[in-house]
Design an enzyme around this catalytic site. Structure first.
Site, PDB file in Angstrom:
ATOM      1  N   ASP A  38      20.675  25.879  39.781  1.00  0.00           N
ATOM      2  CA  ASP A  38      21.728  26.194  38.819  1.00  0.00           C
ATOM      3  C   ASP A  38      21.494  25.405  37.547  1.00  0.00           C
ATOM      4  O   ASP A  38      20.975  24.284  37.581  1.00  0.00           O
ATOM      5  CB  ASP A  38      23.122  25.864  39.399  1.00  0.00           C
ATOM      6  CG  ASP A  38      24.230  26.591  38.670  1.00  0.00           C
ATOM      7  OD1 ASP A  38      24.798  27.535  39.239  1.00  0.00           O
ATOM      8  OD2 ASP A  38      24.536  26.217  37.502  1.00  0.00           O
ATOM      9  N   ALA A  83      27.502  34.621  33.446  1.00  0.00           N
ATOM     10  CA  ALA A  83      28.923  34.537  33.157  1.00  0.00           C
ATOM     11  C   ALA A  83      29.647  35.475  34.110  1.00  0.00           C
ATOM     12  O   ALA A  83      29.143  36.541  34.439  1.00  0.00           O
ATOM     13  CB  ALA A  83      29.156  34.958  31.716  1.00  0.00           C
ATOM     14  N   ARG A  91      32.633  45.078  33.244  1.00  0.00           N
ATOM     15  CA  ARG A  91      31.334  44.518  33.621  1.00  0.00           C
ATOM     16  C   ARG A  91      30.333  44.699  32.475  1.00  0.00           C
ATOM     17  O   ARG A  91      29.438  43.886  32.287  1.00  0.00           O
ATOM     18  CB  ARG A  91      30.829  45.185  34.894  1.00  0.00           C
ATOM     19  CG  ARG A  91      31.678  44.836  36.106  1.00  0.00           C
ATOM     20  CD  ARG A  91      31.106  45.399  37.376  1.00  0.00           C
ATOM     21  NE  ARG A  91      31.927  45.012  38.520  1.00  0.00           N
ATOM     22  CZ  ARG A  91      32.817  45.802  39.095  1.00  0.00           C
ATOM     23  NH1 ARG A  91      33.017  47.017  38.658  1.00  0.00           N
ATOM     24  NH2 ARG A  91      33.524  45.384  40.129  1.00  0.00           N
ATOM     25  N   ASP A 151      31.319  48.229  46.961  1.00  0.00           N
ATOM     26  CA  ASP A 151      32.303  49.291  46.685  1.00  0.00           C
ATOM     27  C   ASP A 151      32.428  50.208  47.907  1.00  0.00           C
ATOM     28  O   ASP A 151      33.523  50.639  48.270  1.00  0.00           O
ATOM     29  CB  ASP A 151      31.865  50.121  45.474  1.00  0.00           C
ATOM     30  CG  ASP A 151      31.332  49.227  44.366  1.00  0.00           C
ATOM     31  OD1 ASP A 151      31.983  49.093  43.333  1.00  0.00           O
ATOM     32  OD2 ASP A 151      30.253  48.631  44.567  1.00  0.00           O
ATOM     33  N   ARG A 154      34.470  48.537  50.415  1.00  0.00           N
ATOM     34  CA  ARG A 154      35.891  48.594  50.045  1.00  0.00           C
ATOM     35  C   ARG A 154      36.490  49.945  50.424  1.00  0.00           C
ATOM     36  O   ARG A 154      37.597  50.023  50.971  1.00  0.00           O
ATOM     37  CB  ARG A 154      36.051  48.336  48.540  1.00  0.00           C
ATOM     38  CG  ARG A 154      35.855  46.880  48.189  1.00  0.00           C
ATOM     39  CD  ARG A 154      35.835  46.626  46.694  1.00  0.00           C
ATOM     40  NE  ARG A 154      35.793  45.178  46.458  1.00  0.00           N
ATOM     41  CZ  ARG A 154      35.267  44.607  45.384  1.00  0.00           C
ATOM     42  NH1 ARG A 154      34.730  45.349  44.431  1.00  0.00           N
ATOM     43  NH2 ARG A 154      35.282  43.295  45.247  1.00  0.00           N
ATOM     44  N   HIS A 171      32.312  56.060  58.073  1.00  0.00           N
ATOM     45  CA  HIS A 171      31.124  56.262  57.241  1.00  0.00           C
ATOM     46  C   HIS A 171      31.521  56.935  55.936  1.00  0.00           C
ATOM     47  O   HIS A 171      32.165  57.983  55.948  1.00  0.00           O
ATOM     48  CB  HIS A 171      30.085  57.075  58.001  1.00  0.00           C
ATOM     49  CG  HIS A 171      29.685  56.393  59.264  1.00  0.00           C
ATOM     50  ND1 HIS A 171      28.864  55.281  59.274  1.00  0.00           N
ATOM     51  CD2 HIS A 171      30.063  56.597  60.543  1.00  0.00           C
ATOM     52  CE1 HIS A 171      28.742  54.849  60.509  1.00  0.00           C
ATOM     53  NE2 HIS A 171      29.454  55.629  61.307  1.00  0.00           N
ATOM     54  N   HIS A 178      27.887  50.299  39.765  1.00  0.00           N
ATOM     55  CA  HIS A 178      28.852  49.353  40.339  1.00  0.00           C
ATOM     56  C   HIS A 178      29.819  49.055  39.201  1.00  0.00           C
ATOM     57  O   HIS A 178      29.629  48.141  38.416  1.00  0.00           O
ATOM     58  CB  HIS A 178      28.138  48.084  40.811  1.00  0.00           C
ATOM     59  CG  HIS A 178      29.076  46.972  41.177  1.00  0.00           C
ATOM     60  ND1 HIS A 178      30.051  47.102  42.138  1.00  0.00           N
ATOM     61  CD2 HIS A 178      29.199  45.709  40.693  1.00  0.00           C
ATOM     62  CE1 HIS A 178      30.721  45.972  42.239  1.00  0.00           C
ATOM     63  NE2 HIS A 178      30.223  45.108  41.362  1.00  0.00           N
ATOM     64  N   THR A 224      35.661  37.172  42.580  1.00  0.00           N
ATOM     65  CA  THR A 224      35.497  37.702  43.945  1.00  0.00           C
ATOM     66  C   THR A 224      34.200  37.139  44.512  1.00  0.00           C
ATOM     67  O   THR A 224      33.195  37.093  43.792  1.00  0.00           O
ATOM     68  CB  THR A 224      35.414  39.249  43.957  1.00  0.00           C
ATOM     69  OG1 THR A 224      34.083  39.660  43.621  1.00  0.00           O
ATOM     70  CG2 THR A 224      36.387  39.885  42.977  1.00  0.00           C
TER      71      THR A 224
HETATM   72  N1  LIG Z   1      27.395  42.664  42.457  1.00  0.00           N
HETATM   73  C1  LIG Z   1      28.632  42.471  42.873  1.00  0.00           C
HETATM   74  O1  LIG Z   1      29.159  43.277  43.654  1.00  0.00           O
HETATM   75  C2  LIG Z   1      29.355  41.247  42.376  1.00  0.00           C
HETATM   76  C3  LIG Z   1      30.525  40.791  43.002  1.00  0.00           C
HETATM   77  C4  LIG Z   1      31.125  39.636  42.509  1.00  0.00           C
HETATM   78  C5  LIG Z   1      30.593  38.983  41.399  1.00  0.00           C
HETATM   79  N2  LIG Z   1      29.462  39.467  40.824  1.00  0.00           N
HETATM   80  C6  LIG Z   1      28.842  38.826  39.656  1.00  0.00           C
HETATM   81  O2  LIG Z   1      28.135  37.658  40.068  1.00  0.00           O
HETATM   82  C7  LIG Z   1      27.975  36.793  38.932  1.00  0.00           C
HETATM   83  C8  LIG Z   1      28.371  35.373  39.318  1.00  0.00           C
HETATM   84  O3  LIG Z   1      29.767  35.329  39.549  1.00  0.00           O
HETATM   85  P1  LIG Z   1      30.474  33.948  39.954  1.00  0.00           P
HETATM   86  O4  LIG Z   1      31.887  34.260  40.265  1.00  0.00           O
HETATM   87  O5  LIG Z   1      29.637  33.226  40.946  1.00  0.00           O
HETATM   88  O6  LIG Z   1      30.397  33.170  38.562  1.00  0.00           O
HETATM   89  P2  LIG Z   1      30.404  31.584  38.355  1.00  0.00           P
HETATM   90  O7  LIG Z   1      30.739  31.361  36.927  1.00  0.00           O
HETATM   91  O8  LIG Z   1      31.222  30.924  39.415  1.00  0.00           O
HETATM   92  O9  LIG Z   1      28.886  31.189  38.630  1.00  0.00           O
HETATM   93  C9  LIG Z   1      27.841  31.468  37.761  1.00  0.00           C
HETATM   94  C10 LIG Z   1      26.852  30.329  37.887  1.00  0.00           C
HETATM   95  O10 LIG Z   1      25.701  30.660  37.108  1.00  0.00           O
HETATM   96  C11 LIG Z   1      25.238  29.435  36.560  1.00  0.00           C
HETATM   97  N3  LIG Z   1      24.354  29.704  35.431  1.00  0.00           N
HETATM   98  C12 LIG Z   1      24.671  30.098  34.166  1.00  0.00           C
HETATM   99  N4  LIG Z   1      23.576  30.200  33.438  1.00  0.00           N
HETATM  100  C13 LIG Z   1      22.523  29.885  34.230  1.00  0.00           C
HETATM  101  C14 LIG Z   1      21.126  29.798  34.035  1.00  0.00           C
HETATM  102  N5  LIG Z   1      20.576  30.086  32.854  1.00  0.00           N
HETATM  103  N6  LIG Z   1      20.376  29.414  35.083  1.00  0.00           N
HETATM  104  C15 LIG Z   1      20.914  29.111  36.276  1.00  0.00           C
HETATM  105  N7  LIG Z   1      22.228  29.167  36.526  1.00  0.00           N
HETATM  106  C16 LIG Z   1      23.030  29.547  35.506  1.00  0.00           C
HETATM  107  C17 LIG Z   1      26.506  28.679  36.157  1.00  0.00           C
HETATM  108  O11 LIG Z   1      26.267  27.298  35.988  1.00  0.00           O
HETATM  109  C18 LIG Z   1      27.405  28.998  37.369  1.00  0.00           C
HETATM  110  O12 LIG Z   1      27.293  28.000  38.371  1.00  0.00           O
HETATM  111  C19 LIG Z   1      28.839  37.417  37.816  1.00  0.00           C
HETATM  112  O13 LIG Z   1      28.020  38.148  36.954  1.00  0.00           O
HETATM  113  C20 LIG Z   1      29.786  38.317  38.572  1.00  0.00           C
HETATM  114  O14 LIG Z   1      30.305  39.334  37.767  1.00  0.00           O
HETATM  115  C21 LIG Z   1      28.838  40.562  41.307  1.00  0.00           C
END
Ligand SMILES: NC(=O)c1ccc[n+]([C@@H]2O[C@H](COP(=O)([O-])OP(=O)(O)OC[C@H]3O[C@@H](n4cnc5c(N)ncnc54)[C@H](O)[C@@H]3O)[C@@H](O)[C@H]2O)c1
Length: 309
Positions: A38, A83, A91, A151, A154, A171, A178, A224
């Site tokens: 991270d 972010a 999104r 999704d 869900r 199913h 997404h 989430t």
């Molecule tokens: N695909 C899905 O179904 C789904 C579901 C939930 C969340 N998400 C996505 O997952 C992502 C993370 O969500 P979260 O709640 O964990 O956010 P969060 O803010 O808790 O965590 C993000 C992490 O990324 C780190 N970060 C930022 N820039 C970085 C870099 N350059 N290198 C390494 N680490 C870095 C931050 O320090 C932080 O710890 C978001 O984009 C969110 O929208 C996707």
């Protein structure tokens, strides 16, 4: 499940999603080595230490904070950095922010390995997966997005509640983005192979509740992470155990009902090679039209970040 000998999983982004996924993989014994990378090194260090103190209860797994050189030899690299969605933010609003973050991440990963499977969770996940595929130079089968797996879960949960059934026996499929343009393939919804009928009103409500689920959770508690952690664990397991499981992950479309050159969530066969095959499930005219609209929306977004790929 016993971890395969020497299974190394790297998680880039130890935020809510990344750390919950790490803990899920740890509890389920999916890896012998879990590395957290991270930008916020203290956070990754703290998470690793916290999880190390769980070892006396579950047995030994190496969990530690690391850096990109640890990507060498990784079986799977999960990318959940970036972010997070803010209340009221779509999104796609996240796109520009996360493209900047991903440039550095992907360039760093490929310095150390060309052999892993890259599993992308960061939103907008279909765009970030396409970006990762293009920028990394990896073959498309080894860059997988979590797509509409969550999704779909869900929707299966909502139907199971309505029918008072185990959600694993329901199913159903959500395909496409997404996000807001995703769609349910109602003709494929079944219980024990028997088609499940819903009125138009029921379909509308189930679709809305599925599509808007994340907004509700984010409004309630900021982000989430439990269900997505298990969705990622499901994909990891299908890969490591060479399952050939059918999962609605995000992958590159090549003539999928006439749609090309975007990543979108569709039913795929997932095994040790990543996405082994895309299943061209049947769609009626309305579904085809809505799926193509989802693909068009993705293409427009991708065009806007073309210069970074
Ligand atoms: N695909 C899905 O179904 C789904 C579901 C939930 C969340 N998400 C996505 O997952 C992502 C993370 O969500 P979260 O709640 O964990 O956010 P969060 O803010 O808790 O965590 C993000 C992490 O990324 C780190 N970060 C930022 N820039 C970085 C870099 N350059 N290198 C390494 N680490 C870095 C931050 O320090 C932080 O710890 C978001 O984009 C969110 O929208 C996707």
């Amino acid at each position: 499940m016993e971890a395969a000998r020497g299974t190394k999983i790297v998680i880039v982004g130890a935020g809510m999603v990344g750390s919950t996924t790490a803990f899920t993989l740890l509890l389920r014994g999916r890896a012998t080595e879990l590395i957290l990378i991270d930008y916020n090194k203290e956070k990754a260090f703290g998470d690793a230490l916290d999880m190390n103190h769980a070892m006396p209860f579950i047995g030994k797994t190496t969990v530690r904070a690391g850096d990109y050189e640890d990507c060498a030899g990784a079986d799977i690299i999960i990318i959940a950095a970036g972010a997070a969605q803010k209340p009221g933010e779509t999104r796609l609003d996240l796109l520009k922010k996360n493209v900047g973050i991903f440039e550095g991440i992907v360039d760093n990963i490929v310095k150390y390995t060309k052999d892993a499977i890259l599993l992308v969770a960061t939103n907008p996940v279909d765009i970030m997966s396409y970006f990762t595929w293009k920028r990394s130079g990896y073959p498309m089968n080894r860059v997988v997005g979590s797509g509409t797996l969550l999704d779909t879960a869900r929707l299966r949960y909502l139907i199971s509640e309505q029918k008072n059934m185990d959600p694993r026996s329901v199913h159903a499929h959500i395909v496409g983005e997404h996000g807001d343009s995703e769609l349910a393939l109602w003709s494929l919804t079944n219980l024990a192979g028997m088609h499940l009928e819903f009125t138009e009103e029921e379909q509308h409500q189930l679709h809305e509740d599925t599509k808007n689920a994340a907004y509700g959770i984010i409004k309630a508690k900021g982000s989430t992470y439990y269900a997505i952690a298990l969705a990622l664990d499901r994909i990891v397991t299908a890969i490591l155990r060479d399952e050939g499981a059918i999962l609605n992950v995000s992958t590159l479309l090549e003539d999928f009902h006439g749609n090309n050159d975007v990543y979108l969530g569709v039913p795929c066969i997932v095994d040790r090679t990543g996405v082994r095959e895309v299943i061209k499930v049947p769609m009626n005219d309305d579904e085809k039209q809505r799926f193509s609209a989802s693909a068009k929306k993705m293409r427009e977004q991708l065009d806007s970040i073309e210069q970074f790929m």
